[in-house]
Design a protein around this motif. Sequence first.
Motif, mmCIF file in Angstrom:
data_model
loop_
_atom_site.group_PDB
_atom_site.id
_atom_site.type_symbol
_atom_site.label_atom_id
_atom_site.label_comp_id
_atom_site.label_asym_id
_atom_site.label_seq_id
_atom_site.Cartn_x
_atom_site.Cartn_y
_atom_site.Cartn_z
ATOM 1 N N LEU A 24 1.397 -4.396 11.598
ATOM 2 C CA LEU A 24 1.212 -3.416 10.544
ATOM 3 C C LEU A 24 0.500 -4.079 9.361
ATOM 4 O O LEU A 24 0.948 -5.092 8.841
ATOM 5 C CB LEU A 24 2.558 -2.847 10.086
ATOM 6 N N LYS A 25 -0.601 -3.487 8.925
ATOM 7 C CA LYS A 25 -1.378 -4.056 7.828
ATOM 8 C C LYS A 25 -0.701 -3.750 6.493
ATOM 9 O O LYS A 25 -0.080 -2.702 6.324
ATOM 10 C CB LYS A 25 -2.795 -3.474 7.847
ATOM 11 N N GLU A 26 -0.851 -4.652 5.565
ATOM 12 C CA GLU A 26 -0.251 -4.464 4.246
ATOM 13 C C GLU A 26 -0.766 -3.189 3.578
ATOM 14 O O GLU A 26 -0.014 -2.445 2.957
ATOM 15 C CB GLU A 26 -0.545 -5.674 3.349
ATOM 16 N N GLY A 27 -2.072 -2.964 3.703
ATOM 17 C CA GLY A 27 -2.665 -1.786 3.078
ATOM 18 C C GLY A 27 -2.229 -0.476 3.693
ATOM 19 O O GLY A 27 -2.482 0.597 3.136
ATOM 20 N N SER A 28 -1.569 -0.538 4.854
ATOM 21 C CA SER A 28 -1.140 0.671 5.555
ATOM 22 C C SER A 28 0.264 1.123 5.166
ATOM 23 O O SER A 28 0.630 2.272 5.411
ATOM 24 C CB SER A 28 -1.160 0.421 7.077
ATOM 25 N N LYS A 29 1.039 0.220 4.589
ATOM 26 C CA LYS A 29 2.468 0.496 4.410
ATOM 27 C C LYS A 29 2.730 1.701 3.515
ATOM 28 O O LYS A 29 3.752 2.372 3.654
ATOM 29 C CB LYS A 29 3.169 -0.751 3.865
ATOM 30 N N THR A 62 -6.985 5.548 12.159
ATOM 31 C CA THR A 62 -6.218 5.839 13.342
ATOM 32 C C THR A 62 -4.995 4.936 13.337
ATOM 33 O O THR A 62 -4.888 4.034 12.505
ATOM 34 C CB THR A 62 -7.067 5.644 14.603
ATOM 35 N N LEU A 63 -4.082 5.149 14.273
ATOM 36 C CA LEU A 63 -2.838 4.384 14.289
ATOM 37 C C LEU A 63 -3.091 2.896 14.522
ATOM 38 O O LEU A 63 -2.550 2.037 13.822
ATOM 39 C CB LEU A 63 -1.902 4.929 15.370
ATOM 40 N N VAL A 64 -3.921 2.583 15.518
ATOM 41 C CA VAL A 64 -4.170 1.194 15.926
ATOM 42 C C VAL A 64 -5.678 0.972 15.975
ATOM 43 O O VAL A 64 -6.435 1.882 16.358
ATOM 44 C CB VAL A 64 -3.556 0.920 17.322
ATOM 45 N N ASP A 65 -6.142 -0.190 15.574
ATOM 46 C CA ASP A 65 -7.562 -0.522 15.711
ATOM 47 C C ASP A 65 -8.033 -0.146 17.107
ATOM 48 O O ASP A 65 -7.419 -0.536 18.113
ATOM 49 C CB ASP A 65 -7.797 -2.023 15.473
ATOM 50 N N ASN A 66 -9.134 0.575 17.172
ATOM 51 C CA ASN A 66 -9.531 1.200 18.440
ATOM 52 C C ASN A 66 -10.944 0.809 18.845
ATOM 53 O O ASN A 66 -11.691 0.207 18.076
ATOM 54 C CB ASN A 66 -9.446 2.727 18.298
ATOM 55 N N GLY A 92 -7.600 1.051 12.057
ATOM 56 C CA GLY A 92 -6.183 1.193 12.357
ATOM 57 C C GLY A 92 -5.232 0.862 11.220
ATOM 58 O O GLY A 92 -5.476 -0.033 10.410
ATOM 59 N N LEU A 93 -4.101 1.592 11.217
ATOM 60 C CA LEU A 93 -2.982 1.211 10.356
ATOM 61 C C LEU A 93 -2.367 -0.090 10.864
ATOM 62 O O LEU A 93 -1.866 -0.896 10.087
ATOM 63 C CB LEU A 93 -1.930 2.317 10.354
ATOM 64 N N ASN A 147 -9.066 11.375 9.103
ATOM 65 C CA ASN A 147 -9.443 10.859 7.794
ATOM 66 C C ASN A 147 -8.976 9.416 7.725
ATOM 67 O O ASN A 147 -7.836 9.117 8.080
ATOM 68 C CB ASN A 147 -8.814 11.671 6.654
ATOM 69 N N GLY A 148 -9.845 8.532 7.307
ATOM 70 C CA GLY A 148 -9.461 7.124 7.220
ATOM 71 C C GLY A 148 -10.656 6.278 6.849
ATOM 72 O O GLY A 148 -11.763 6.786 6.634
ATOM 73 N N THR A 149 -10.453 4.979 6.789
ATOM 74 C CA THR A 149 -11.555 4.076 6.436
ATOM 75 C C THR A 149 -11.455 2.781 7.228
ATOM 76 O O THR A 149 -10.354 2.280 7.483
ATOM 77 C CB THR A 149 -11.540 3.762 4.926
ATOM 78 N N PRO A 150 -12.610 2.226 7.634
ATOM 79 C CA PRO A 150 -12.588 0.932 8.333
ATOM 80 C C PRO A 150 -12.661 -0.222 7.340
ATOM 81 O O PRO A 150 -13.510 -0.228 6.454
ATOM 82 C CB PRO A 150 -13.857 0.998 9.190
ATOM 83 N N LEU A 151 -11.769 -1.176 7.500
ATOM 84 C CA LEU A 151 -11.760 -2.356 6.627
ATOM 85 C C LEU A 151 -11.510 -3.606 7.464
ATOM 86 O O LEU A 151 -10.484 -3.722 8.133
ATOM 87 C CB LEU A 151 -10.661 -2.229 5.567
ATOM 88 N N THR A 152 -12.456 -4.520 7.418
ATOM 89 C CA THR A 152 -12.278 -5.778 8.157
ATOM 90 C C THR A 152 -11.146 -6.594 7.553
ATOM 91 O O THR A 152 -10.325 -7.170 8.267
ATOM 92 C CB THR A 152 -13.587 -6.593 8.139
#
Length: 405
Positions: A330-335, A298-302, A314-315, A259-264
Amino acid sequence: MPSKGHIDQAAVKRYHQMFDCIDKHNMEANVTLHWFVHPRWFDELGGWRRSENVRYYVQWAELAFKLWGSRSKLWATFNEPGVFAMCSYVAANHPPGMLMQFKDAGMVLLHMLRAHAAAYRVIKQMPGGKDVMVGLVHNVFWTEPKGTGIMYAHVRAACRAGNRVWGNETVMRYLKEGVFHHWLPPCRHLHWRDPLGKPGCDWFGINHYARGIVGLNLQPSSRGPRGVTEMGYPMYPPSLFRAIHWASKLGVPMYITENGTPLTEDTSERSEWITGYLEQVEKAVEEGYDVRGFMYWTLVDNFEWAFAYELKFGLYEFNPEWGDTSKRRLKEGSKVIKKHYAELPDKLGRLLANQKRSANSKSETEKESEDDRQEAKFLREEGFSKDEIEDALPDEDPVTAGTED
């Protein structure tokens, strides 16, 4: 197995190193035996289109469990066999790139499900096999028309047809009964009954991002002001609750395996996504559903298959152009996920202690009513009016809409 019967010892060593790293960090591996790819020699033999090739996969499963069976308690035979069949033989965006070959797609799905059943039996007969849980991961996806009324008649028909081809009920019926019954456009079916009966499945993996909304022009759309994500679906956390309800029909423990979302851009939308969907998992546990884990994709952009590095799930940010494969940010939105994961063990403990009766003891009517309540609550918070909410709530179970013969 780069060639038939040949074991790549360097790869064996590499996987042991991965398990060692997982153990060192007090983590538990969830092993997947097939994730969209297989050896070239297997494909040259006809791949998953030919039933006689199932044995090669079973040999691989036996070998993998012999090598690493003691390293994990959770094993998945396949990741998204339905997506593999659809992308390879209907949408043409995965190899071998076949377009609208519905019968081939159906045969591929059948043979992968038969391979699951055979691999399950083999693993369970091996030393240590009864000590592990062997399951299957399915992408629970469906589409709904954006609007109602006669103007959307063609959209309703398209959604129902798409849902049948996607195969949610095909997979569920096979796992529950050992009966494969799959619709082929425009009016045919593939039907096969496993002579050994219902296959084994100790747990079920739910890959779910959102349901799709289809507009008048049959293009991805959304309800409300948010629009769609870069993957083409709108953010809609209640759909995860509905996916869990549907998957619970199998009566085995469930894991949210993707479960997740892609964000440029690194925006707050990712943190909203994470919070919204994890709240649905907590609600599902509170309502008595046996959900045992949540894995963010996912953990890291893949390298995201046909999308390459275009989609940023990725987070942690990773860019191959940096020239340093060890560099991460680490992205701000992931924290926010760190906060949620830190709180989840205690929070889930309280939810389980105060859990309402098991979801398995509830009627389908009760479960569907709770699905609708979760959706209505979210839509109210999004600013929808009472009439708009009434129009948005489905008249039938959208996960299985169109699957009736």
